[in-house]
Design a protein around this motif. Structure first.
Motif, short mmCIF file in Angstrom:
data_model
loop_
_atom_site.label_atom_id
_atom_site.label_comp_id
_atom_site.label_asym_id
_atom_site.label_seq_id
_atom_site.Cartn_x
_atom_site.Cartn_y
_atom_site.Cartn_z
N SER A 8 0.82 -1.20 0.00
CA SER A 8 0.00 0.00 0.00
C SER A 8 0.86 1.25 0.00
CB SER A 8 -0.93 -0.02 1.20
OG SER A 8 -0.16 0.05 2.38
N GLU A 9 0.30 2.35 0.55
CA GLU A 9 0.92 3.65 0.42
C GLU A 9 1.99 3.92 1.45
OE1 GLU A 9 -2.29 3.07 1.08
OE2 GLU A 9 -3.08 3.15 -0.95
N LEU A 10 2.22 2.99 2.37
CA LEU A 10 3.17 3.24 3.44
C LEU A 10 4.55 3.51 2.88
CD1 LEU A 10 3.73 3.33 6.46
CD2 LEU A 10 4.23 0.89 6.36
N GLN A 11 5.15 4.64 3.27
CA GLN A 11 6.47 5.01 2.82
C GLN A 11 7.27 5.48 4.03
OE1 GLN A 11 6.30 7.86 -0.34
NE2 GLN A 11 4.76 6.73 -1.48
N LEU A 12 8.48 4.99 4.16
CA LEU A 12 9.37 5.40 5.23
C LEU A 12 10.68 5.84 4.59
CD1 LEU A 12 8.80 2.44 7.72
CD2 LEU A 12 7.68 4.67 7.72
N ARG A 13 11.28 6.89 5.13
CA ARG A 13 12.48 7.46 4.52
C ARG A 13 13.44 7.91 5.60
NH1 ARG A 13 14.04 9.85 -0.45
NH2 ARG A 13 15.25 11.77 -0.26
N TYR A 14 14.72 7.65 5.38
CA TYR A 14 15.76 7.97 6.36
C TYR A 14 16.96 8.53 5.61
CZ TYR A 14 19.70 6.93 9.49
OH TYR A 14 20.82 7.00 10.25
N VAL A 15 17.54 9.62 6.12
CA VAL A 15 18.67 10.27 5.47
C VAL A 15 19.77 10.46 6.50
CG1 VAL A 15 19.48 12.31 4.22
CG2 VAL A 15 17.15 11.45 3.84
N LEU A 16 21.00 10.11 6.12
CA LEU A 16 22.14 10.25 7.02
C LEU A 16 23.33 10.80 6.26
CD1 LEU A 16 23.54 9.64 9.79
CD2 LEU A 16 24.20 7.43 8.81
N GLU A 74 15.03 3.95 1.95
CA GLU A 74 13.62 4.25 1.74
C GLU A 74 12.83 2.97 1.51
OE1 GLU A 74 11.14 7.62 -0.66
OE2 GLU A 74 12.69 6.55 -1.78
N LEU A 75 11.72 2.87 2.21
CA LEU A 75 10.79 1.78 2.00
C LEU A 75 9.59 2.32 1.25
CD1 LEU A 75 9.80 -1.12 2.54
CD2 LEU A 75 8.82 -0.28 4.67
N ARG A 76 9.32 1.76 0.10
CA ARG A 76 8.18 2.23 -0.70
C ARG A 76 7.60 1.05 -1.46
NH1 ARG A 76 8.74 7.33 -4.63
NH2 ARG A 76 9.02 8.29 -2.59
N GLY A 77 6.30 0.81 -1.24
CA GLY A 77 5.68 -0.31 -1.93
C GLY A 77 6.36 -1.62 -1.57
N GLY A 78 6.72 -2.39 -2.57
CA GLY A 78 7.34 -3.68 -2.34
C GLY A 78 8.84 -3.68 -2.47
N ARG A 79 9.47 -2.50 -2.37
CA ARG A 79 10.92 -2.41 -2.53
C ARG A 79 11.56 -1.65 -1.36
NH1 ARG A 79 12.90 -3.26 -7.87
NH2 ARG A 79 11.63 -4.93 -8.75
N PHE A 80 12.79 -2.03 -1.04
CA PHE A 80 13.62 -1.29 -0.09
C PHE A 80 14.76 -0.68 -0.89
CE2 PHE A 80 16.89 -0.49 2.97
CZ PHE A 80 16.20 -0.10 4.11
N ARG A 81 14.84 0.63 -0.92
CA ARG A 81 15.80 1.34 -1.77
C ARG A 81 16.95 1.90 -0.95
NH1 ARG A 81 15.34 3.77 -7.04
NH2 ARG A 81 16.75 5.54 -7.33
N VAL A 82 18.16 1.73 -1.46
CA VAL A 82 19.37 2.28 -0.86
C VAL A 82 20.00 3.23 -1.87
CG1 VAL A 82 21.64 1.78 0.12
CG2 VAL A 82 19.75 0.17 0.47
N GLU A 83 20.30 4.44 -1.45
CA GLU A 83 21.00 5.40 -2.31
C GLU A 83 22.19 5.97 -1.56
OE1 GLU A 83 18.60 8.57 -3.78
OE2 GLU A 83 16.95 7.27 -4.40
N VAL A 84 23.31 6.14 -2.26
CA VAL A 84 24.45 6.86 -1.71
C VAL A 84 24.81 7.97 -2.69
CG1 VAL A 84 26.90 6.76 -1.12
CG2 VAL A 84 25.36 4.95 -0.35
N HIS A 85 24.72 9.21 -2.20
CA HIS A 85 25.02 10.39 -3.01
C HIS A 85 26.41 10.91 -2.68
CE1 HIS A 85 20.73 11.39 -4.31
NE2 HIS A 85 20.59 10.35 -3.50
N ASP A 86 27.16 11.32 -3.69
CA ASP A 86 28.45 11.97 -3.47
C ASP A 86 28.59 13.13 -4.45
OD1 ASP A 86 29.82 11.08 -5.97
OD2 ASP A 86 29.69 9.10 -5.05
#
Length: 209
Positions: A8-16, A74-86
């Motif tokens: 469903s619409e549940l989205q969780l997001r974390y930034v470090l 980030e948790l969105r839908g059926g996926r867990f996403r990892v991003e690293v920005h530089d």
């Protein structure tokens, strides 16, 4: 483990924010453990720790010691996403690595673990991202109710929910404020705040067991 419904619409997001340095790797792994425990996704902890470590190590090796970087989970839908920005525009390539090679294996390892991965250019550099599938997980109704209540509470207070540079400040403080307001509300109506807290803890422990 609890059942999960992430369809469903549940989205969780974390930034470090972090610095590309060997001493930071342990902290990143610890942050992953704490976050996935709060999000009730501990079955993913080993894969996410490994992916985060590899992506952070790539920044260290290819951008440089001390380079500023950002981890987004980030948790969105059926996926867990990892991003690293530089702050480098150089796109990493999964090149062939010989038997004695010390570098070049990280992206191959990530590709073997995740459902999808890629890179994208940003206004200040690039982001390397990957997504892990969440087969059959469902969030408990309690987690879903709490997320909905906190979302509404934070929107009314004019602040975004579950978006923070550091998890304890960004995630715990809104919950503490909400609990305190509820206790004031209960006390104003003649209820005993301590008794309510005791009942809530008993209920939580019963559902978690």
């Amino acid at each position: 483990m609890a059942d999960y419904d992430v369809s469903s619409e549940l989205q969780l997001r974390y930034v470090l924010l972090f610095e590309a340095a060997p001493r930071e790797m342990r902290r990143l792994r610890q942050e992953v453990v704490g976050l996935l425990e709060r999000w009730e996704l501990m079955p993913l902890v080993e894969e996410v720790q490994l992916v985060v470590t590899e992506l952070a190590t790539n920044v260290l090796h290819h951008v440089g010691l001390g380079a500023a970087a950002t981890l987004i989970l980030e948790l969105r839908g059926g996926r867990f996403r990892v991003e690293v920005h530089d702050q480098s525009y150089a796109i990493p390539l999964a090149t062939e690595a010989g038997c004695g090679a010390e570098c070049g294996r990280g992206l191959h390892l990530i590709a073997a673990l995740v459902a999808e991965w890629g890179t994208l250019l940003t206004s200040s550099g690039k982001a390397v991202w990957c997504e892990l599938a969440l087969p059959g997980y469902q969030f408990t109704s309690g987690v879903r109710r709490a997320n909905d209540v906190l979302q509404t509470y934070q929107e009314r207070r004019g602040r975004p929910l579950l978006f923070a540079v550091k998890a304890p400040t960004g995630l715990a403080q809104p919950a503490v404020e909400l609990i305190a307001d509820l206790l004031h509300w209960a006390a104003a109506r003649g209820c005993d705040p301590d008794d309510l807290l005791d009942q809530a803890v008993v209920r939580y422990e019963g559902e978690a067991a």
